[in-house]
Design a protein around this motif. Structure first.
Motif, PDB file in Angstrom:
ATOM      1  N   THR A  81     -10.795   7.898  -1.785  1.00 28.40           N
ATOM      2  CA  THR A  81     -10.409   9.053  -0.967  1.00 28.40           C
ATOM      3  C   THR A  81      -9.264   9.789  -1.662  1.00 28.40           C
ATOM      4  N   PRO A  82      -9.601  10.540  -2.715  1.00 25.92           N
ATOM      5  CA  PRO A  82      -8.547  11.122  -3.557  1.00 25.92           C
ATOM      6  C   PRO A  82      -7.984  12.417  -2.984  1.00 25.92           C
ATOM      7  N   GLY A  83      -7.281  12.309  -1.870  1.00 33.78           N
ATOM      8  CA  GLY A  83      -6.643  13.467  -1.260  1.00 33.78           C
ATOM      9  C   GLY A  83      -5.429  13.922  -2.060  1.00 33.78           C
ATOM     10  N   PRO A  84      -4.824  15.030  -1.642  1.00 38.04           N
ATOM     11  CA  PRO A  84      -3.687  15.587  -2.383  1.00 38.04           C
ATOM     12  C   PRO A  84      -2.544  14.590  -2.582  1.00 38.04           C
ATOM     13  N   ASP A  85      -2.196  13.814  -1.542  1.00 40.89           N
ATOM     14  CA  ASP A  85      -1.099  12.858  -1.692  1.00 40.89           C
ATOM     15  C   ASP A  85      -1.428  11.814  -2.744  1.00 40.89           C
ATOM     16  N   VAL A  97       2.913   7.031  -1.044  1.00 39.83           N
ATOM     17  CA  VAL A  97       3.617   8.281  -0.818  1.00 39.83           C
ATOM     18  C   VAL A  97       4.255   8.724  -2.128  1.00 39.83           C
ATOM     19  N   PRO A  98       4.064   9.995  -2.487  1.00 44.62           N
ATOM     20  CA  PRO A  98       4.736  10.476  -3.702  1.00 44.62           C
ATOM     21  C   PRO A  98       6.231  10.192  -3.631  1.00 44.62           C
ATOM     22  N   GLY A  99       6.754   9.618  -4.672  1.00 44.81           N
ATOM     23  CA  GLY A  99       8.159   9.238  -4.692  1.00 44.81           C
ATOM     24  C   GLY A  99       8.372   7.766  -4.417  1.00 44.81           C
ATOM     25  N   GLU A 100       7.388   7.148  -3.739  1.00 43.86           N
ATOM     26  CA  GLU A 100       7.498   5.704  -3.478  1.00 43.86           C
ATOM     27  C   GLU A 100       6.485   4.907  -4.293  1.00 43.86           C
ATOM     28  N   GLU A 136       7.660   3.485  -7.398  1.00 41.62           N
ATOM     29  CA  GLU A 136       8.807   2.577  -7.323  1.00 41.62           C
ATOM     30  C   GLU A 136       8.372   1.120  -7.409  1.00 41.62           C
ATOM     31  N   LEU A 137       7.239   0.829  -6.762  1.00 41.83           N
ATOM     32  CA  LEU A 137       6.762  -0.555  -6.791  1.00 41.83           C
ATOM     33  C   LEU A 137       5.932  -0.853  -8.034  1.00 41.83           C
ATOM     34  N   MET A 153       0.845  -1.187   0.000  1.00 40.28           N
ATOM     35  CA  MET A 153       0.000   0.000   0.000  1.00 40.28           C
ATOM     36  C   MET A 153       0.887   1.245   0.000  1.00 40.28           C
ATOM     37  N   ALA A 154       1.887   1.257  -0.862  1.00 40.58           N
ATOM     38  CA  ALA A 154       2.820   2.387  -0.908  1.00 40.58           C
ATOM     39  C   ALA A 154       2.146   3.548  -1.620  1.00 40.58           C
TER      40      ALA A 154
END
Lengths: 285, 285, 285
Positions: free
Chosen positions: A86-90, A66-69, A72-73, A63-64
């Motif tokens: 839940t389309p929040g900013p992150d 985070v922007p930047g991660e 990666e997967l 469940m990665a």
């Protein structure tokens, strides 16, 4: 695949879809053997259930988010899930690079357009994502109709429209993405725009818990890591439906049902899934 | 504490660690009596399970994770947990002041480096946090090896490496932090760089749910609020393992196992924990 | 409504509150019939439980918590919940427009001031929100005392103060908002500043899980969608209490209790709720 429609069972073909049942069973066996990594951008309300449902089926969920991660997967995963609950900013910052990483690596990705058509941020986001060619779109009838631009009386994650009311919309969305569309409801519908299967399986308690649809999106992604998108959507829908039927037997209410649902996904065997698809599926077009 | 290695049980000493067992039991009794406040920066996927596991053991968990609030509790808490499972912008903004508040007040803090070595944002964050001297680092073998700078085949929260493959890494990390390192796996390993204990306890179903490792991190922090870090790591690992063994007896699958796991943490007595440490622990160096 | 206080039951009036019991029962029947949409800005730790508790009672919960979406549902919902348990930047950006949308449309909203008085960000936020006239404020004694400006020894979501210690504070908050205040504890207290009811119902296991208070806030909002705020607070508190008493019968610990709690909310009938209010409630002023 086209078929005659029998008078006594309007959507049932003369021949049971043995090939589809065998393919779904083989896919479950492959999930158990390979433990595919499934990268999930999911819904904060239901993340825990989705992760546990995927573990129960045999996947390795990540469940990665985070922007930047997140990306990666996505490029090394077996499949990717994008749930817009839940389309929040992150999450919004993660979606585009995650989908791009999946697409660039040939990793199939699944779009779950939760409450699209009702709420504005996710509706715009989902519209843009259709152009990125999800292997499978999984939603309820209201959501799929909204994606296709039809009017809808939806008010969130309820499915006010029946699956038949979404059949044309599903075909339209499939034509747009070139992929598969799975519409969930009392009867599920899976189409690639040419072939359509209806699945009569499940239990009404699935609508009494939050996250059954989200879990299904994750299960579709899991199957998509090891098989074609059409078989993935049929296999996942049937797996959840069969598990639900078994879970409902001894449930005292929705919470004990949810516990049993995950247990039954864990206990589901390829043979049981094969029988489930044979019993549930009707090829209709 | 050093010991001879017996031929028939390679990692077992001749004498059971009665002192360690008694210390763990006393710590559980202290948790039940004092209800320590444990401030948790945790993982969005598993926050609910961590909170419930801590309540079940006897702690008062606080999940204050908002910049400006997180550090308010850290300085008055019995212990602090920093779990890097979902290191979004808010959590990253909280981590440094929270750890600083804990350190400034002499409050022990526990680092759970989820998926470190696999994903870049958290790997950088964890590296920086080691310098802040966590009382305990709790991870699986892949994560501990990554912290120590070893190559790893990890892909998230799976532990692909066995605990023995991480023994040197654990010692290296303990030397760096001056604290304790707890490596989870089929056999758990706890070391302070001088003393090492292996714990053979638990159930494979712990790997079939999401959050067992996160819960363990929180349990270590709970014990650390009332005892030394070494006893805390041994006590928490054994508490979770014994609860898991009991929970597995009547479980039908991972979800009913998880329900029973929390119930068994609630029902765990100091006497049962003492016996559990005696049965599970082997001092090996 | 005023009443004499009987010597043998200090807070019990001579006559059982049959009208209140009937109103609560009618409200539950209305929830089941109308499936009110309840828009929730809630607590990341307990969102899943709140959603499932509301589904179990009969509501259609929406957890739309993204700036730009949260207010879209608030104006068309039956009621709105604002829980301040995890007041991160996104939630803070949502609260004001959501409450404004509810107020503008005449939709009742419920404030759950989790850990107010202990942590600074939410304490400031809650103070400002009282001016927006929540239909019901639901908190424990520490939180309600903090809202009223009293000193408190609270340390988060624990209720260190008894409900009687908060009676004056509850009356003061009700005078400020013009609404109802519900104080949770071993005995619950509901007041509109004029009428006060004490409810003796529930089980100590409610304090052994995370989210029971959050769920109650959501249940109050659900009832408020179909009845007046006073009946809503009494009905929701009794519904949770009766469900807890039934759930505790066969529970082995807090996790199996939580599963049974949601099941019992689902199984609760208007007749059972009517009997519950009659047994639990004592009008005291």
């Amino acid at each position: 695949m086209t078929s005659a429609v029998l008078p006594s069972a309007p959507h049932r073909t003369g021949a049971p879809p043995d090939d589809l049942a065998a393919a779904a069973a083989a896919a479950l066996a492959a999930v158990r053997e390979r433990t595919p990594l499934v990268q999930c951008l999911t819904n904060e309300v239901t993340t825990n259930l989705v992760a546990n449902a995927l573990l129960a089926l045999g996947a390795s969920p990540a469940m990665a988010a985070v922007p930047g991660e997140a990306q990666e997967l996505a490029g090394v995963a077996g499949a990717v899930l994008v749930n817009l609950g839940t389309p929040g900013p992150d999450q919004r910052a993660c979606v585009a690079p995650t989908v791009a990483a999946a697409a660039g690596a040939g990793v199939p990705w699944v779009l779950d357009p939760v409450a699209v058509g009702v709420l504005s941020v996710r509706t715009r986001l989902a519209g843009a994502l259709l152009a990125e060619r999800p292997a499978v779109v999984r939603g309820n009838a209201s959501e799929v109709r909204a994606l296709a631009g039809h009017a809808s009386g939806g008010r969130g994650v309820d499915a006010l429209d029946g699956v038949d009311a979404a059949a044309d919309a599903a075909t339209a969305v499939a034509a747009l993405t070139g992929g598969v569309v799975a519409v969930s409801g009392p009867v599920d519908l899976v189409t690639d725009g040419t072939r359509t299967v209806r699945l009569t399986v499940g239990d009404p308690l699935l609508t009494a818990i939050t996250g059954a649809g989200c879990a299904l999106g994750g299960l579709v992604a899991t199957f998509a890591a090891v098989t074609d998108p059409f078989t993935a959507a049929v296999g996942a829908s049937t797996a959840l439906g069969v598990a639900a039927e078994r879970a409902a037997r001894d449930a005292h209410g929705p919470a004990s049902f949810q516990v049993a649902l995950v247990d039954e996904l864990y206990r589901l065997t390829p043979d049981t899934l094969r029988a489930g698809v044979r019993d549930a599926a009707a090829v209709t077009a």
